[in-house]
Design a protein around this motif. Structure first.
Motif, PDB file in Angstrom:
ATOM      1  N   LEU A   1      -2.292 -20.459  10.029  1.00  0.00           N
ATOM      2  CA  LEU A   1      -3.368 -20.307   9.048  1.00  0.00           C
ATOM      3  C   LEU A   1      -2.858 -19.597   7.801  1.00  0.00           C
TER       4      LEU A   1
ATOM      5  N   ILE B   1      -0.745 -22.045   5.706  1.00  0.00           N
ATOM      6  CA  ILE B   1      -1.587 -22.989   4.972  1.00  0.00           C
ATOM      7  C   ILE B   1      -2.233 -22.292   3.786  1.00  0.00           C
ATOM      8  N   TYR B   2      -2.791 -21.130   4.011  1.00  0.00           N
ATOM      9  CA  TYR B   2      -3.449 -20.363   2.950  1.00  0.00           C
ATOM     10  C   TYR B   2      -2.467 -20.025   1.833  1.00  0.00           C
TER      11      TYR B   2
ATOM     12  N   ALA C   1      -1.414 -23.057  -0.280  1.00  0.00           N
ATOM     13  CA  ALA C   1      -2.483 -23.481  -1.188  1.00  0.00           C
ATOM     14  C   ALA C   1      -2.665 -22.486  -2.331  1.00  0.00           C
TER      15      ALA C   1
ATOM     16  N   VAL D   1      -9.858 -24.973  14.060  1.00  0.00           N
ATOM     17  CA  VAL D   1      -8.619 -25.531  13.549  1.00  0.00           C
ATOM     18  C   VAL D   1      -8.526 -26.996  13.957  1.00  0.00           C
TER      19      VAL D   1
ATOM     20  N   LEU E   1      -3.057 -28.274  11.576  1.00  0.00           N
ATOM     21  CA  LEU E   1      -3.018 -29.039  10.333  1.00  0.00           C
ATOM     22  C   LEU E   1      -3.952 -28.457   9.281  1.00  0.00           C
ATOM     23  N   GLY E   2      -4.983 -27.790   9.728  1.00  0.00           N
ATOM     24  CA  GLY E   2      -5.961 -27.224   8.794  1.00  0.00           C
ATOM     25  C   GLY E   2      -6.960 -26.386   9.539  1.00  0.00           C
ATOM     26  N   TRP E   3      -7.821 -25.733   8.752  1.00  0.00           N
ATOM     27  CA  TRP E   3      -8.856 -24.892   9.345  1.00  0.00           C
ATOM     28  C   TRP E   3     -10.047 -24.860   8.437  1.00  0.00           C
TER      29      TRP E   3
END
Length: 66
Positions: free
Chosen positions: A14, A17-18, A21, A56, A64-66
């Motif tokens: 997580l 990903i954060y 981005a 998630v 892959l994402g949340w």
């Protein structure tokens, strides 16, 4: 793809990903800092304590994402 509740072990994914981005599009989300693993772990604990679910998306054991 599987959607499941997030667990503390997902915190590193997580954060990655954060952070990706926030570094790619800081003007869009007004975030200019990178968070640490402990930041995301605490966020997951806080969400659980306050009763907010975090989910998630997982494929082949990768978040892959949340």
């Amino acid at each position: 793809m599987l959607i499941r509740p997030a667990v503390l072990a997902d915190a590193a994914a997580l954060s990655a990903i954060y952070n990706q981005a926030s570094s790619a599009t800081p003007a869009h989300n007004l975030v200019t800092w990178q968070e640490s693993l402990s930041d995301r772990e605490q966020w997951l604990r806080d969400m659980a304590e306050e009763g907010y679910p975090v989910f998630v998306a997982v494929e082949d054991d990768a978040v892959l994402g949340w």
